[in-house]
Design an enzyme around this catalytic site. Structure first.
Site, short mmCIF file in Angstrom:
data_model
loop_
_atom_site.label_atom_id
_atom_site.label_comp_id
_atom_site.label_asym_id
_atom_site.label_seq_id
_atom_site.Cartn_x
_atom_site.Cartn_y
_atom_site.Cartn_z
N HIS A 8 -5.84 2.61 -2.80
CA HIS A 8 -5.66 2.38 -1.08
C HIS A 8 -6.05 0.79 -1.08
CE1 HIS A 8 -6.09 2.96 3.21
NE2 HIS A 8 -6.73 1.92 3.27
N GLU A 9 -7.28 0.43 -1.39
CA GLU A 9 -7.75 -1.09 -1.38
C GLU A 9 -6.80 -1.76 -2.18
OE1 GLU A 9 -9.39 -1.70 1.08
OE2 GLU A 9 -10.47 0.03 1.68
N HIS A 27 -3.90 -2.79 -0.12
CA HIS A 27 -4.22 -4.02 0.62
C HIS A 27 -3.95 -5.12 -0.31
CE1 HIS A 27 -5.14 -2.08 4.37
NE2 HIS A 27 -6.06 -1.43 3.86
N GLU A 45 -1.75 -0.88 7.45
CA GLU A 45 -2.30 0.44 6.63
C GLU A 45 -1.32 0.92 5.78
OE1 GLU A 45 -5.44 1.05 5.97
OE2 GLU A 45 -6.38 -0.71 7.25
#
Length: 721
Positions: free
Chosen positions: A496-497, A500, A525
């Site tokens: 997930h990170e 980003h 997101e």
């Protein structure tokens, strides 16, 4: 301070427009020099060799910004105005971003204290009418040649006005004070969470399961016992006690894996009732934000912050959330009854109620039973080095690039554990740099997050300022193994990170104002949620997930079990996210004539939109930092969940590691950052069926998300489109 500066992504200037006026020496980071072996400062900034370097860093940023303001006051061409504004933003963000990362992660108190001072000292630009008037001129004169330049002028003007620059001086002064108050309150709220995580002491130590003892702190208490040597006399003896620090990560493990209900209860009650100081902090923040919104002519802070979001208004958001809540309720009720019935079976009929400290324990029990899952077996396939190989696999397969560790210059790192990585393309060269701060330590930011250090920006037709980012995690080292192993949820968080980070590292915008994650909040997101899918797909996992000692590839059956277990209580988890989003909207929405305290607001919404019982004396909202960082924007996670589900189904699912898939993701989504409207990017990427227009705003099409979670029936199907 400009709101675009507060978003934490910096920039540099276009050399050909301003030479010889502009100078590079102050803020070019050495992070782009892979061969540099001479000493430098934090993150490659020469000034940051010592804590006091932050003072000089700030002073030069102010000096440089003043030079640029003088230049802009001469009213050069519109293109030059926007470029110079971006230069100012880059200069200031270099300080603000570095200070924020330092504040959250540096182990040395001196650095943290100076970083605090730096981020407060540089707040001086939002009241500059010279800059505001220049931006208005650039927006109005029609001479900006590119869509991105025109968009930049519009957004800069709106950002200035959100800072109150167009108001009479008295109101402007009040807006500045309220913004400063809010900044301090947000910082105080976060510091309180770190400084007062709460704890409970459990004895005897045997009440704590062995698999989580490494997360806890063993202490010893004195007990009195009868001496064998002298009957009737007493001596002190030591008894081992486990201290549970009830910060969120440890608390969740305790609730998930501890059979002793009293231990779970004590940990839950403590963890959800601290830090007490944040009651007052949150109340002050709500009042400050509401007053700010009213001065700006808005009914609520939620209305104020949504001006550039896809949703466009709180009414659109709340309507979407209530619609989702109704769609998920029946299935969530079924899941709740299933969990409660299991507790009754295990404990006997005397255990009528399912308590809040029970859910994680019994859902984990059911998942393990249904799919024969053993957490130690699962983690054995996700050693941290192999998980990093998984990130490398994504970069190579999707984007044809390498993601490799590169050396750091002396002084560049803030802790010996930090790694520095580079994305390198064989034809395009280096694309960006990423620091990885992976492990938990005292005083460090307690969650997982992405921090900007330097934003990408076009300098000339042949030169691009490379983005520099940092990913911060809090993975635990086991006491009985030198190899760090993640659970599947932690792997999803890592991916997930990294989503980003890829958004920032692969964006190629002309202006840092739109670099990477600097997009509408309810779009930000989406890439990160999309990359979570890669942590769940066997076709991806089999290429890197290997047993830490035998090298065995993760079995497909185990991956199916993990995904099956993950989906077992999907409605309950979705209902929880809806509840959080509604709390956020209510706290920062229109205020009633007779104010209600935050505790009653949370309790009321929990009764309406959750099956979880509200326990008097618990206050989840006093350490839910997303209510501050995403104030009135927490719904963005639900937007992203829906958008990502549609993108995965329509674009990635058939062949997730295809270079064609990667090319489409990069060229139609990631490279634009915030330089285009999110709705245009989404529809250009996958076509129709990803967004809906509703009451003047945009909401996601929920069909793919609900289908994936097996929540879509004939009754809901027409609503989701």
């Amino acid at each position: 301070m400009w709101s675009f500066i507060k978003n934490r992504e910096p920039n540099i200037h276009m050399k050909r427009l301003f030479e010889p006026f502009l100078s590079y020496r102050h803020f070019r980071t050495r992070a782009v020099d892979r061969q540099n072996t001479s000493s430098t400062g934090l993150y490659g900034f020469d000034h940051l060799k010592s804590p006091k370097g932050f003072q000089r860093f700030v002073d030069e940023a102010i000096e440089r910004s003043s030079e640029l303001i003088d230049y802009i006051s001469g009213m050069p061409s519109s293109a030059e105005i926007i470029r110079a504004m971006d230069e100012i933003s880059d200069t200031v963000c270099s300080v603000v971003d570095s200070a924020e990362l330092c504040r959250q992660t540096h182990p040395a108190r001196g650095f943290v204290e100076e970083a605090n001072k730096a981020s407060m000292k540089i707040n001086f630009l939002n009241t500059n009418h010279t800059l505001y008037n220049a931006v208005k001129k650039a927006e109005q004169d029609g001479h900006l040649l590119t869509e991105e330049a025109r968009r930049a002028a519009l957004h800069l003007r709106i950002d200035f006005e959100k800072g109150g620059i167009h108001l009479p001086s008295g109101k402007l002064d009040r807006v500045n004070q309220l913004n400063m108050d809010a900044h301090k309150l947000c910082r105080e709220y976060g510091e309180n969470i770190i400084n007062d995580p709460g704890y409970v002491d459990i004895f005897p130590a045997s009440r704590i399961p062995r698999q989580i003892q490494h997360l806890l702190k063993p202490i010893y208490r004195l007990t009195s016992g009868v001496s064998k040597e002298s009957l009737g006399s007493y001596e002190d003896e030591q008894e081992e006690v486990f201290r549970i620090m009830t910060e969120p990560r440890t608390l969740f493990s305790v609730l998930q894996l501890t059979p002793d209900e009293q231990v779970r209860k004590m940990a839950y009650l403590k963890g959800n009732s601290v830090p007490h100081a944040n009651h007052e902090v949150l109340d002050k923040l709500i009042n400050s934000r509401h007053e700010l919104a009213q001065i700006m002519g808005c009914k609520s802070y939620a209305e104020f912050v949504m001006q550039l979001n896809m949703a466009s208004s709180p009414e659109v958001v709340v309507s979407f959330l209530l619609e989702m809540s109704n769609m998920v309720k029946e299935k969530a009720d079924e899941e709740f009854n299933t969990i409660r019935n299991l507790k009754r079976d295990v404990c006997g009929q005397r255990c009528v109620d399912l308590e809040p400290w029970d859910e994680a324990y019994y859902t984990t029990m059911m998942k393990s039973s249904a799919y024969s899952l053993d957490s130690a077996v699962v983690a054995s396939y996700f050693s941290l080095p192999q998980c990093i190989e998984g990130l490398k696999l994504l970069v190579k397969s999707l984007f044809g690039a390498r993601f490799d560790s590169v050396p750091m210059a002396p002084g560049e790192s803030w802790h010996p554990d930090v790694l520095k990585m580079c994305i390198h393309h064989p034809e395009e060269g280096d694309l960006g740099f990423l620091y990885l701060d992976l492990f938990s330590r005292k005083g460090k930011y307690p969650g997982c997050a992405t921090f900007a250090i330097k934003g990408g920006r076009k300098i000339s037709e042949t030169e691009y300022q490379l983005p520099v980012m940092a990913l911060v995690f809090n993975f635990s080292r086991s006491h009985d193994s030198s190899i760090v192993r993640l659970n599947h949820g932690e792997l999803e968080t890592l991916f997930h990170e990294f989503g980003h980070a890829l958004h920032a590292l692969l964006s190629r915008t002309d202006y840092q104002h739109f670099a990477g994650t600097r997009v509408a909040l309810d779009f930000a997101e989406t890439p990160s949620n999309l990359f979570e899918y890669y942590a769940r797909d066997y076709r991806v996992l089999k290429k890197f997930a290997r047993h830490y000692s035998t090298g065995e590839v993760i079995p497909e059956k185990l991956v199916k079990s993990l995904n099956g277990a993950r989906d077992m209580f999907a409605a309950t988890e979705l209902q929880r996210q809806i509840f959080y989003s509604l709390v956020d909207q209510t706290l920062f929405g229109e205020q009633l004539s007779v104010p209600r305290d935050t505790n009653s607001i949370v309790a009321h919404l929990k009764r309406q939109h959750s099956n979880e019982k509200h326990v008097e004396g618990t206050h989840m909202h006093i350490r839910f930092s997303h209510f501050l960082t995403y104030g009135a924007g927490y719904y963005s996670y639900l937007y992203a969940k829906c958008f990502a589900a549609t993108i995965w189904k329509k674009l990635c699912q058939e062949d997730p590691l295809s270079p064609t898939t990667g090319t489409l993701l990069r060229t139609k989504l990631l490279q634009y950052g915030g330089a285009k409207e999110p709705a245009d990017l989404l529809t250009d990427l996958v076509g129709d069926g990803i967004i809906r227009y509703h009451n003047g705003g945009i909401v996601p099409d929920v069909t793919s998300c609900l289908e994936e979670m097996k929540l879509l029936d004939d009754k809901n199907r027409h609503i989701g489109k």
